[in-house]
Design a protein around this motif. Sequence first.
Motif, mmCIF file in Angstrom:
data_model
loop_
_atom_site.group_PDB
_atom_site.id
_atom_site.type_symbol
_atom_site.label_atom_id
_atom_site.label_comp_id
_atom_site.label_asym_id
_atom_site.label_seq_id
_atom_site.Cartn_x
_atom_site.Cartn_y
_atom_site.Cartn_z
ATOM 1 N N GLY A 178 0.819 -1.208 0.000
ATOM 2 C CA GLY A 178 0.000 0.000 0.000
ATOM 3 C C GLY A 178 0.859 1.266 0.000
ATOM 4 N N PHE A 179 1.817 1.322 0.915
ATOM 5 C CA PHE A 179 2.745 2.461 0.970
ATOM 6 C C PHE A 179 3.572 2.541 -0.302
ATOM 7 C CE2 PHE A 179 7.163 3.727 1.647
ATOM 8 C CZ PHE A 179 7.010 5.040 2.106
ATOM 9 N N ASN A 180 4.070 1.382 -0.759
ATOM 10 C CA ASN A 180 4.936 1.363 -1.934
ATOM 11 C C ASN A 180 4.215 1.843 -3.185
ATOM 12 O OD1 ASN A 180 7.248 0.442 -0.616
ATOM 13 N ND2 ASN A 180 6.714 -1.705 -0.908
ATOM 14 N N ARG A 181 2.956 1.440 -3.323
ATOM 15 C CA ARG A 181 2.201 1.883 -4.499
ATOM 16 C C ARG A 181 1.971 3.399 -4.454
ATOM 17 N NH1 ARG A 181 -0.197 -1.356 -8.223
ATOM 18 N NH2 ARG A 181 -0.149 -3.625 -7.865
ATOM 19 N N ALA A 182 1.696 3.934 -3.273
ATOM 20 C CA ALA A 182 1.508 5.384 -3.145
ATOM 21 C C ALA A 182 2.799 6.115 -3.499
ATOM 22 C CB ALA A 182 1.065 5.733 -1.729
ATOM 23 N N PHE A 232 5.181 4.916 -5.371
ATOM 24 C CA PHE A 232 5.408 4.675 -6.794
ATOM 25 C C PHE A 232 4.618 5.691 -7.626
ATOM 26 C CE2 PHE A 232 3.919 2.765 -10.755
ATOM 27 C CZ PHE A 232 5.115 2.438 -11.369
ATOM 28 N N ARG A 233 3.362 5.952 -7.254
ATOM 29 C CA ARG A 233 2.553 6.928 -7.988
ATOM 30 C C ARG A 233 3.170 8.322 -7.898
ATOM 31 N NH1 ARG A 233 -1.718 3.774 -5.840
ATOM 32 N NH2 ARG A 233 -1.902 5.177 -4.043
ATOM 33 N N PHE A 234 3.687 8.661 -6.728
ATOM 34 C CA PHE A 234 4.347 9.959 -6.550
ATOM 35 C C PHE A 234 5.556 10.066 -7.477
ATOM 36 C CE2 PHE A 234 7.923 12.168 -4.499
ATOM 37 C CZ PHE A 234 7.416 13.457 -4.436
ATOM 38 N N ASN A 235 6.407 9.051 -7.454
ATOM 39 C CA ASN A 235 7.606 9.068 -8.298
ATOM 40 C C ASN A 235 7.245 9.068 -9.781
ATOM 41 O OD1 ASN A 235 9.310 9.029 -6.074
ATOM 42 N ND2 ASN A 235 9.639 6.822 -6.131
ATOM 43 N N ASP A 236 6.227 8.275 -10.135
ATOM 44 C CA ASP A 236 5.842 8.160 -11.535
ATOM 45 C C ASP A 236 5.266 9.473 -12.053
ATOM 46 O OD1 ASP A 236 5.639 6.406 -13.838
ATOM 47 O OD2 ASP A 236 3.469 6.504 -13.597
ATOM 48 N N PRO A 287 11.243 7.538 -2.040
ATOM 49 C CA PRO A 287 10.904 8.783 -2.744
ATOM 50 C C PRO A 287 12.088 9.266 -3.573
ATOM 51 C CG PRO A 287 11.241 9.173 -0.389
ATOM 52 C CD PRO A 287 11.224 7.694 -0.577
ATOM 53 N N PHE A 288 11.808 9.619 -4.832
ATOM 54 C CA PHE A 288 12.791 10.121 -5.793
ATOM 55 C C PHE A 288 13.759 9.038 -6.295
ATOM 56 C CE2 PHE A 288 11.903 13.662 -2.821
ATOM 57 C CZ PHE A 288 11.221 14.506 -3.692
ATOM 58 N N GLY A 318 1.547 -4.786 -18.733
ATOM 59 C CA GLY A 318 0.661 -5.058 -17.603
ATOM 60 C C GLY A 318 0.742 -3.992 -16.529
ATOM 61 N N ASP A 319 0.590 -4.416 -15.290
ATOM 62 C CA ASP A 319 0.659 -3.524 -14.139
ATOM 63 C C ASP A 319 2.095 -3.002 -14.006
ATOM 64 O OD1 ASP A 319 0.947 -2.456 -11.500
ATOM 65 O OD2 ASP A 319 -0.780 -3.614 -10.829
ATOM 66 N N LYS A 320 2.274 -1.720 -14.222
ATOM 67 C CA LYS A 320 3.616 -1.138 -14.234
ATOM 68 C C LYS A 320 4.325 -1.326 -12.898
ATOM 69 C CE LYS A 320 6.015 3.144 -15.526
ATOM 70 N NZ LYS A 320 5.811 4.566 -15.960
#
Length: 233
Positions: free
Chosen positions: A38-42, A44-48, A151-152, A206-208
């Motif tokens: 959950g944390f990692n996906r959030a 990941f979205r920030f970095n992406d 992050p980053f 697929g799921d990036k």
Amino acid sequence: MQLIGAQWLDRLGRVLVCASLAVLPIAANAAEEDPWEGFNRAMFRFNDTLDTYALKPVAKGYQAVTPQFLEDGVHNVFSNIGDVRNLANDLFQAKFHNAGVDTGRLIFNTSFGLLGFFDVATPMGLQRNDEDFGQTLGYWGLGSGPYLVLPFLGPSTVRDAGGKIPDSFAGPYPYIDHVPTRNVTRAVDVVDTRASLLSAEKLITGDKYIFIRNAYLQNREFKVKDGEVEDDF
């Protein structure tokens, strides 16, 4: 008809049970490797998002306006700097042959290659190694720990994240006192690294998030074990 229906439902139930049992090891393995999804996906979205609207366009622009020979030369300079880290971790892992190779690379590329702008060592048979302190910790038996998106900085693990701290002292930035020079050098390094990854994006399917996570973990296992990875099948 009721008997046939009951038999069909019984068979369907058995198929579903078998399918769920087949998926359980995969799900359990994913949960073990990525308990903080959950944390990692959030993160990941920030970095992406940051990459999509800032870093990637800059990298594309850099690649578009920079002649290929100059882009290659800049990349070679940073690779030459990275050989200091490789050499240090060769020694930490008691890989003395590799340490000799990376020492030769540093000497020849820094001198005859004009501070590494030209890679003269590779045509001489001195192939570049790729080592870091995270691999050194893994070499001496420390497990990777859970997957972690920084992050980053992007994909990592608990072990590899900790390994970035000693690795930073093998780079030039702690020793550049002039702040503008340090910031410009770091920015060029980041843009050069991102530009070198542009062509690899075509491989993502697929799921990036899952694709990058699995690719990172498999690549790290391959590097820590020096390619000696056992097939699970």
